[in-house]
Each structure stands twice: as C-alpha cells, then as structure tokens.
Enzyme design. Structure first.
Site, mmCIF file in Angstrom:
data_model
loop_
_atom_site.group_PDB
_atom_site.id
_atom_site.type_symbol
_atom_site.label_atom_id
_atom_site.label_comp_id
_atom_site.label_asym_id
_atom_site.label_seq_id
_atom_site.Cartn_x
_atom_site.Cartn_y
_atom_site.Cartn_z
ATOM 1 N N ARG A 54 45.725 19.762 -23.275
ATOM 2 C CA ARG A 54 46.526 18.556 -23.533
ATOM 3 C C ARG A 54 46.231 17.996 -24.927
ATOM 4 O O ARG A 54 45.166 18.218 -25.495
ATOM 5 C CB ARG A 54 46.292 17.513 -22.444
ATOM 6 C CG ARG A 54 44.875 17.055 -22.288
ATOM 7 C CD ARG A 54 44.757 16.147 -21.062
ATOM 8 N NE ARG A 54 43.426 16.180 -20.494
ATOM 9 C CZ ARG A 54 43.164 15.812 -19.251
ATOM 10 N NH1 ARG A 54 44.115 15.410 -18.440
ATOM 11 N NH2 ARG A 54 41.919 15.851 -18.796
ATOM 12 N N GLU A 65 46.649 10.690 -23.692
ATOM 13 C CA GLU A 65 46.923 12.132 -23.675
ATOM 14 C C GLU A 65 48.369 12.431 -23.300
ATOM 15 O O GLU A 65 48.975 11.720 -22.496
ATOM 16 C CB GLU A 65 46.011 12.804 -22.636
ATOM 17 C CG GLU A 65 44.555 12.647 -22.958
ATOM 18 C CD GLU A 65 43.641 12.944 -21.770
ATOM 19 O OE1 GLU A 65 42.526 13.410 -22.014
ATOM 20 O OE2 GLU A 65 44.035 12.701 -20.615
ATOM 21 N N ALA A 148 39.448 3.518 -8.203
ATOM 22 C CA ALA A 148 40.865 3.709 -7.845
ATOM 23 C C ALA A 148 41.153 5.058 -7.189
ATOM 24 O O ALA A 148 42.010 5.158 -6.303
ATOM 25 C CB ALA A 148 41.734 3.533 -9.097
ATOM 26 N N ASP A 236 36.013 14.262 -17.707
ATOM 27 C CA ASP A 236 37.311 14.840 -18.077
ATOM 28 C C ASP A 236 37.661 14.586 -19.536
ATOM 29 O O ASP A 236 38.827 14.559 -19.895
ATOM 30 C CB ASP A 236 38.414 14.322 -17.133
ATOM 31 C CG ASP A 236 38.532 12.804 -17.156
ATOM 32 O OD1 ASP A 236 37.727 12.153 -17.840
ATOM 33 O OD2 ASP A 236 39.439 12.265 -16.497
HETATM 34 P P1 NAD Z 1 37.725 3.434 -11.767
HETATM 35 O O1 NAD Z 1 37.281 2.761 -13.018
HETATM 36 O O2 NAD Z 1 38.727 2.773 -10.902
HETATM 37 O O3 NAD Z 1 36.446 3.769 -10.848
HETATM 38 C C1 NAD Z 1 35.260 4.314 -11.339
HETATM 39 C C2 NAD Z 1 34.108 3.845 -10.461
HETATM 40 O O4 NAD Z 1 32.922 4.531 -10.886
HETATM 41 C C3 NAD Z 1 33.824 2.344 -10.578
HETATM 42 O O5 NAD Z 1 33.871 1.748 -9.298
HETATM 43 C C4 NAD Z 1 32.420 2.285 -11.203
HETATM 44 O O6 NAD Z 1 31.649 1.180 -10.752
HETATM 45 C C5 NAD Z 1 31.838 3.629 -10.733
HETATM 46 N N1 NAD Z 1 30.697 4.107 -11.511
HETATM 47 C C6 NAD Z 1 30.570 4.121 -12.876
HETATM 48 N N2 NAD Z 1 29.349 4.650 -13.196
HETATM 49 C C7 NAD Z 1 28.746 4.990 -12.027
HETATM 50 C C8 NAD Z 1 27.492 5.587 -11.704
HETATM 51 N N3 NAD Z 1 26.619 5.909 -12.656
HETATM 52 N N4 NAD Z 1 27.190 5.797 -10.397
HETATM 53 C C9 NAD Z 1 28.072 5.448 -9.408
HETATM 54 N N5 NAD Z 1 29.277 4.866 -9.659
HETATM 55 C C10 NAD Z 1 29.601 4.639 -10.952
HETATM 56 O O7 NAD Z 1 38.248 4.896 -12.206
HETATM 57 P P2 NAD Z 1 39.167 5.903 -11.379
HETATM 58 O O8 NAD Z 1 40.592 5.691 -11.671
HETATM 59 O O9 NAD Z 1 38.692 5.936 -9.953
HETATM 60 O O10 NAD Z 1 38.759 7.263 -12.121
HETATM 61 C C11 NAD Z 1 37.449 7.770 -11.966
HETATM 62 C C12 NAD Z 1 37.222 8.884 -12.942
HETATM 63 O O11 NAD Z 1 38.055 10.001 -12.630
HETATM 64 C C13 NAD Z 1 37.562 8.518 -14.398
HETATM 65 O O12 NAD Z 1 36.532 9.009 -15.223
HETATM 66 C C14 NAD Z 1 38.869 9.225 -14.668
HETATM 67 O O13 NAD Z 1 39.033 9.543 -16.026
HETATM 68 C C15 NAD Z 1 38.705 10.465 -13.808
HETATM 69 N N6 NAD Z 1 39.949 11.107 -13.374
HETATM 70 C C16 NAD Z 1 39.978 12.454 -13.396
HETATM 71 C C17 NAD Z 1 41.099 13.115 -12.953
HETATM 72 C C18 NAD Z 1 41.123 14.613 -12.909
HETATM 73 O O14 NAD Z 1 42.174 15.204 -12.694
HETATM 74 N N7 NAD Z 1 40.003 15.257 -13.066
HETATM 75 C C19 NAD Z 1 42.223 12.394 -12.518
HETATM 76 C C20 NAD Z 1 42.147 11.009 -12.489
HETATM 77 C C21 NAD Z 1 40.987 10.364 -12.913
#
Ligand code: NAD
Length: 358
Positions: A54, A65, A148, A236
């Site tokens: 991407r 992205e 989320a 990611d």
């Molecule tokens: P979000 O911000 O809603 O939730 C992230 C959670 O992680 C928060 O509740 C936070 O308190 C917690 N957190 C942070 N550091 C932590 C730690 N050291 N130990 C335990 N918990 C911790 O984000 P989201 O929308 O749920 O996305 C989560 C992650 O997934 C992001 O990094 C996002 O970029 C990634 N993501 C990846 C894909 C994929 O296809 N691989 C798709 C969507 C999101």
C-alpha cells in the site's frame, strides 16, 4: 430503495448508518462468516490480482494509506488511516472508506464507509487464517488490546473457529470492561485479566490488537507455549510491532503479501530473507499450514488490499436484496459525452429550485 443498476451515472453509496443496518440485517457473525468465505474465494485466485504494497504517507502521529487492487474485472481501493493518539481525543484510531469500479468503463459502482467494514474484514481475515493454521478445536482466545477491533475479533473467532472463552487484557481496564459488556449477550464466557501474562494462560489462540506507534513487546517468548496460534494484528506499520523477535525465530510465520509485510509487519524485525509463507498458498493447497500440534504458528497480519476488495465485493453482492444504500450524483453525465461544458452552461440557466430538486 430498489436497486437500479441501469442508473449508470448514479453510484450506490453505503453510509455508516446504512452499513450498520446492513450488518444487522444479516447478523454480525453471519456477516463475518460470509465475508470470510468471500476472502477465501479471492485468496484461491490470488495470482489474478494486481498487487502492490500500500501507498503510505507517514507522519509522527500516524499514517494515511491507499490500498488498491484489481482482479481484471473490478478495481477497488481503500483509504485508511492509523492514528493511535486519536482515541484519547475522542476519534477512531482507524477510519476508512472505499471505492469499487468496473475495469471496462472505469466507472465507480460502489462507494462505502469502511471503518466498520474494516473491523469486520480484519476479524474475518484473522479467523480465516486461524481456521487454516491454528490448533484443532480451539476453545480459548486471549485478546490483548480491547479497543475498537476487539469485539469483532471475538465474534469472528466464535463464528469461524468455535471459540467459547475469552481472556481480555488492556492497559486501560475500562476498555476490557466495555468489551466484556458489549459481548455479554454473545454466549462467550469472559475473564478479565490483570496482565498480558495472565491473559495468555491456557489460551489456544493469542490475539494482539494494541495500538501504539512503537516497537512494543506485548508478548515475550516465555509467554508463548507450544501449539499456540498467534494472531498479531496491531503491528501494521514501520516501527510499530507487538512481538519480541525471539517469538519470530520460533514460530512458523504466515503473511498476506510478503513485500508489504516485510515493511509493516512483525517480520520487519527479521532478516529480509527469513522464510515466510503467504496465506493464500495454504488456502489454495500449494503449501502446508501447521505441521504438528506442538508448532507455534503466527499470522503476521497487516491488512492487504485484496481483503478490502473482497469486503467491497461482498457488500455489493448483498445490496440488491437489502437496499441499504443511497444513490450519489457523483459522475457528470451530459447527453453528449463531449458536451461537458454545455451541460455546465445549461445548468446556470436552470432555476435554483429545479437544480435543488435534482
Ligand atoms: P484502538 O485504539 O481502538 O484500541 C487499541 C487498544 O490497545 C486500546 O484500548 C489501548 O488501551 C490498548 N493498548 C495499547 N497499548 C497496550 C499494551 N501495551 N497492552 C495492552 N493494551 C494496550 O485501536 P483499534 O482500532 O482496536 O486497532 C488496534 C490495532 O490494530 C491498531 O494498531 C491498528 O492499526 C491495528 N489494525 C490492524 C489491522 C490489520 O488488518 N492488521 C486492521 C485494523 C486495525
């Protein structure tokens, strides 16, 4: 609204509101299951797709992205961001929208919100990978990071893999409490844990889905037992990982699209020659998945354009029966295709109320 594919210049648009209606009309678990089947179908015909890592625009706070691909018939792209600091300011970490177009005319045929759809497709992808790579009959999943994405992940693994028990941990206990509350009617039994170490106890599947723009160590090597499957979702981006590199040397690693994952995934910590298997090869029966019940398998998820293409394709396929969309006047459509200026000129002379009614 009735579906009218002959209204060529009108583009079906699925808003957030309509996406929620669409998902509820199908049911969340059914939606993830059917979406996973669409991804599986597209992964079986993987060589057909145009593929490129991407296009990412990084800043100190996050990333924006574009994720394009085509199967030769249809073209799709997703716009998506990743801003871990957003949550503290009342915004989503990840928000997205996407477009699907016909290759033979170049006309868009769908515009959709993709924030909810990304959470659904990520859950579908993760659970599909675990179905192919994980231990047989998994029952317990640890989810570290309860933001989320977490409820979607939980329901995806329940629907596709038969998970019955969740062990939740987040550095913010209120995030785990919200996740447990939202899943109270799901039929999953849920344990709130005090640490990541506590959460992984007895789990068959370890999901890491945290958001932090750094090389974090959410799991260290001593926390991973033989036979476990790791679903690493949160790492990611360049400089954003969740696993200690020792785990990567022990695990059999599966990725979506190697050139992108080398830049963005957990494997950015490894030598660029370190062997990995692309998941489509396992799904298409070209390569083996797990080879023993003691093996540690890792799905190094970053999210790839083909999954979003599948998600748009799936949504488009169920629009006619559900009608949860509106038509957007997005494409200029003069009677004489070359008379674009004439159309503009004629519009000036039309009464404002006529223009407003169109
Ligand atoms: P979000 O911000 O809603 O939730 C992230 C959670 O992680 C928060 O509740 C936070 O308190 C917690 N957190 C942070 N550091 C932590 C730690 N050291 N130990 C335990 N918990 C911790 O984000 P989201 O929308 O749920 O996305 C989560 C992650 O997934 C992001 O990094 C996002 O970029 C990634 N993501 C990846 C894909 C994929 O296809 N691989 C798709 C969507 C999101």
């Amino acid at each position: 609204m009735s579906y009218d594919p002959s209204a060529l210049a009108l583009v079906p648009f699925v808003s957030v509101e309509n996406m929620m209606r669409l998902v509820h009309s199908v049911g969340v678990e059914r939606f993830i299951t059917d979406l996973a089947a669409t991804i599986e179908e597209d992964f079986r015909r993987w060589p057909l797709f145009d593929k490129t890592p991407r296009v990412a625009s990084h800043s100190s706070e996050g990333v924006i992205e574009l994720m394009p691909t085509s199967d030769g018939q249809a073209y799709g792209f997703k716009y998506v961001n990743g801003h871990p600091k957003n949550a503290k300011e009342g915004r989503q970490t990840v928000t997205a929208f996407g477009v699907m177009a016909e290759v033979d005319t170049g006309y868009p045929v769908l515009i959709s919100e993709m924030t909810i759809l990304t959470a659904l497709r990520t859950a579908a992808m993760s659970a599909l990978a675990a179905k192919h790579l994980g231990p047989a009959n998994p029952r317990t999943m640890a989810i570290i990071g309860n933001g989320a994405q977490s409820e979607f992940q939980a329901l995806g693994f329940k629907a596709l893999c038969g998970i019955t028990h969740l062990r939740l941990y987040d550095i913010d206990p209120s995030a785990s409490a919200r996740c447990a509350r939202n899943l109270a009617q799901s039929g999953l039994s849920i344990t709130l844990c005090n640490s990541a170490q506590d959460a992984v106890e007895g789990a068959d599947i370890l999901t890491t889905v945290t958001a932090d723009k750094q090389n974090a160590t959410i799991l260290s090597d001593n926390m991973v037992g033989s036979g476990q499957h790791i679903n690493a979702v949160g790492g990611d981006c360049p400089g954003k990982t969740e696993l200690h590199s020792d785990i990567l040397h022990r695990a059999e690693i599966f990725v979506e699209y190697t050139p992108q994952t080398r830049i963005e995934g957990e494997i950015q910590q490894l030598d660029p020659e370190h062997p990995v298997t692309e998941l489509w090869q396992v799904i298409a029966g070209e390569r083996a998945g797990r080879n023993s019940d003691r093996q540690v398998t890792l799905f190094d998820s970053v999210g790839f354009a083909v999954e979003d293409f599948s998600a748009l394709r799936f949504v488009r396929s169920i629009l006619p029966e559900t009608g949860f969309y509106e038509n957007l006047d997005l494409l200029a459509d003069p009677d004489d295709p070359r008379d674009l200026f004439g159309m503009l000129t004629r519009a000036k002379t039309r009464a404002p109320e006529v223009l407003a009614a169109q």
